[in-house]
Scaffold this motif. Structure first.
Motif, short mmCIF file in Angstrom:
data_model
loop_
_atom_site.label_atom_id
_atom_site.label_comp_id
_atom_site.label_asym_id
_atom_site.label_seq_id
_atom_site.Cartn_x
_atom_site.Cartn_y
_atom_site.Cartn_z
N ASN A 8 60.46 67.77 22.52
CA ASN A 8 59.71 68.42 23.59
C ASN A 8 59.53 67.53 24.80
OD1 ASN A 8 58.99 71.01 22.31
ND2 ASN A 8 57.78 69.77 20.90
N TYR A 9 59.66 66.20 24.59
CA TYR A 9 59.39 65.23 25.65
C TYR A 9 60.66 64.65 26.27
CZ TYR A 9 54.57 65.38 24.02
OH TYR A 9 53.31 65.80 23.67
N LYS A 10 61.81 65.25 25.99
CA LYS A 10 63.07 64.73 26.53
C LYS A 10 63.34 65.26 27.94
CE LYS A 10 65.69 63.86 22.26
NZ LYS A 10 66.88 64.25 21.49
N ASN A 11 64.29 64.57 28.61
CA ASN A 11 64.89 65.03 29.86
C ASN A 11 63.92 65.10 31.04
OD1 ASN A 11 67.34 65.45 28.44
ND2 ASN A 11 66.59 67.46 27.74
N PHE A 12 62.90 64.24 31.06
CA PHE A 12 62.04 64.15 32.23
C PHE A 12 62.48 62.96 33.08
CE2 PHE A 12 58.97 66.31 29.32
CZ PHE A 12 58.80 67.45 30.08
N PRO A 13 62.45 63.07 34.42
CA PRO A 13 62.82 61.93 35.27
C PRO A 13 61.77 60.83 35.21
CG PRO A 13 62.04 63.78 36.59
CD PRO A 13 62.16 64.28 35.20
N LYS A 14 62.15 59.65 35.69
CA LYS A 14 61.28 58.47 35.64
C LYS A 14 59.95 58.73 36.33
CE LYS A 14 61.44 55.39 38.77
NZ LYS A 14 61.83 54.34 39.74
N GLU A 15 60.00 59.41 37.48
CA GLU A 15 58.77 59.64 38.25
C GLU A 15 57.72 60.42 37.47
OE1 GLU A 15 62.10 58.94 41.10
OE2 GLU A 15 61.82 60.21 39.34
N ILE A 16 58.18 61.39 36.66
CA ILE A 16 57.24 62.18 35.86
C ILE A 16 56.57 61.31 34.80
CG2 ILE A 16 57.03 64.12 34.25
CD1 ILE A 16 57.41 64.91 37.20
N TRP A 17 57.34 60.38 34.22
CA TRP A 17 56.76 59.49 33.21
C TRP A 17 55.74 58.54 33.85
CZ3 TRP A 17 56.84 60.55 28.35
CH2 TRP A 17 57.91 61.29 27.80
N ILE A 18 56.01 58.09 35.07
CA ILE A 18 55.04 57.23 35.77
C ILE A 18 53.78 58.02 36.10
CG2 ILE A 18 54.61 55.80 37.80
CD1 ILE A 18 56.58 54.60 35.79
N LEU A 19 53.96 59.26 36.59
CA LEU A 19 52.80 60.13 36.84
C LEU A 19 51.99 60.32 35.57
CD1 LEU A 19 54.20 62.96 39.17
CD2 LEU A 19 52.28 61.45 39.68
N THR A 20 52.68 60.47 34.46
CA THR A 20 52.02 60.65 33.18
C THR A 20 51.24 59.40 32.80
OG1 THR A 20 53.80 62.12 32.45
CG2 THR A 20 52.39 61.20 30.74
N LEU A 21 51.84 58.23 33.03
CA LEU A 21 51.18 56.97 32.70
C LEU A 21 49.92 56.75 33.53
CD1 LEU A 21 51.09 54.21 31.26
CD2 LEU A 21 52.60 53.32 33.07
N ILE A 22 50.01 56.96 34.84
CA ILE A 22 48.83 56.72 35.67
C ILE A 22 47.74 57.76 35.40
CG2 ILE A 22 50.20 55.63 37.49
CD1 ILE A 22 49.60 58.16 39.21
N THR A 23 48.15 58.96 35.01
CA THR A 23 47.16 59.98 34.64
C THR A 23 46.42 59.55 33.39
OG1 THR A 23 48.53 61.73 35.61
CG2 THR A 23 46.83 62.41 34.06
N PHE A 24 47.16 58.98 32.44
CA PHE A 24 46.51 58.49 31.21
C PHE A 24 45.54 57.35 31.53
CE2 PHE A 24 46.64 55.03 28.06
CZ PHE A 24 45.85 55.63 27.08
#
Length: 414
Positions: A8-24
């Protein structure tokens, strides 16, 4: 099974993962928010009525922030708005612990939420830039998973920190995590600019104004009701835990963390399952509101174990409402007006925050907690009826659109 979950968590670009990290980082750090009502009641000795008024200013600030975010995101871009929001709100969090009078606290909360709530609409617009259209709801759900992962750790750690050293250190943690989040964002995500300037077709405001989008307006009402029910878990429920069942801050934090854990584990798989089966967004929202309504009626049972059952139903109610409400709102937005639409959509939750706390505190002060739970359950049931109305409205709109397309095709062939 675990592999399917990770898929379910595959195929996201780097920017989305960074957004996810800072949101956490940001959400895990905002430990003081779930305990703000208790802080005002026990440390500042505010009355229920005063707590209600502070939360009114919380909501008004949220409205101002989301409106500014929508305007500025369309004008100067979401990136600058997000940078300013996180950095400035971190500074205000540091200062908040030194404010103790009722009037000054109202003003400080107004300023804080006006700045902090500029982040969310800008972040929603950023998802349009960094993801493909078909992956937006999954990207939104991933970011929400980060919110809930932070919500898993934040309340429990916050409750433990309060018991050990008091509330004052929570404000330092909140401010520090805001600034840490924006540093990570600025370093690893660069503003995305077009290599050339597009010539935009300006949509006439008088034709496509939000006020004429009746399904969108009704959806705002439903979202407002959803928000009123949801915000109870941050305002009245922690007080109810202490006054009715003598739970500590850590115990309340664990209950809130359970909510975050359930959402973290199940929300994205649920969203993907619903998308694969092409389930109607409104039907899912209807189910979620039904669960939230039932959860409040359950609080009428005078048994401490019901708090766990209530939080379980609330968690699934949130999973079935918020992601799909965001998706429906974005689907109504016209190109180049996404910031405006998402700002108005987010403002509906700001209004919900005002109504939720002020109304509940007044009901509790005059009639007690049980009357408040009955009111919330009935309000949620009314929201379910509005969902049925919205279904009919959207269905009628689709039929009318098909007729227009058919008529235009026949006219073009004559």
């Amino acid at each position: 099974m675990f592999k399917n979950y990770l898929d379910n968590y595959k195929n996201f670009p780097k920017e989305i993962w960074i957004l996810t990290l800072i949101t956490f980082i940001n959400r895990a750090g905002t430990m003081v928010i779930p305990f703000l009502s208790k802080y005002m009641k026990e440390n500042l000795h505010f009355t229920y009525n005063q707590i209600g008024w502070v939360m009114v200013f919380f909501g008004i600030g949220s409205m101002i922030g989301t409106w500014l975010s929508g305007k500025l995101s369309d004008l100067i871009g979401f990136y600058k708005v997000m940078l300013f929001s996180l950095f400035a709100s971190g500074i205000v969090f540091f200062m908040l612990q030194y404010i103790t009078t009722f009037e000054a606290f109202c003003a400080a909360i107004l300023i804080l939420t006006s700045i902090a709530d500029m982040f969310r609409p800008a972040m929603l617009v950023s998802l349009n830039t960094y993801t493909k259209k078909e992956n937006r709801i999954q990207a939104l759900t991933l970011v929400r998973a980060a919110v809930n992962l932070g919500f898993l750790f934040g309340p429990a750690l916050g409750g433990l920190l309060i018991m050990q050293v008091g509330y004052q250190y929570l404000f330092y943690v909140d401010g520090s995590t805001c600034i840490l989040a924006i540093l990570v964002f600025a370093i690893f995500v660069k503003e995305k600019k077009l290599p050339f300037k597009l010539k935009k077709h300006i949509i006439p405001e008088e034709k496509y104004t939000i006020i004429r989008d009746k399904p969108f307006l009704l959806h705002l009402g439903i979202s407002m009701i959803t928000g009123i029910l949801f915000f109870q878990i941050f305002t009245t429920l922690p007080l109810y835990h202490k006054e009715q069942f003598l739970l500590s801050e850590f115990d309340s934090g664990l209950l809130l963390s359970m909510n975050g854990l359930l959402i973290l584990l199940f929300e994205l798989p649920i969203v993907n399952h619903m998308k694969r089966n092409k389930t109607d967004n409104i039907k899912i929202i209807l189910l979620g509101l039904s669960l939230m309504s039932v959860s409040y009626f359950l609080l009428l049972i005078p048994w401490s174990g019901i708090l766990i059952v209530m939080m379980l139903l609330m968690a699934f109610g949130v999973m079935f409402t918020f992601p799909f409400a965001n998706s429906f709102a974005m689907s109504r937005a016209y190109k180049s007006q996404e910031g405006k639409y998402m700002a108005v959509f987010t403002i509906s939750y700001s209004i919900a925050h005002i109504l939720s706390t002020k109304t509940s505190m007044a009901i509790i002060q005059h009639y007690g907690y049980n009357s408040n739970w009955i009111f919330m359950g009935v309000l949620g049931s009314f929201g379910v009826l509005l969902c049925f109305t919205l279904q009919k409205m959207v269905k009628k709109e689709k039929i009318a659109t098909k007729k227009k397309i058919i008529n235009s095709l026949f006219k073009s062939n004559i």
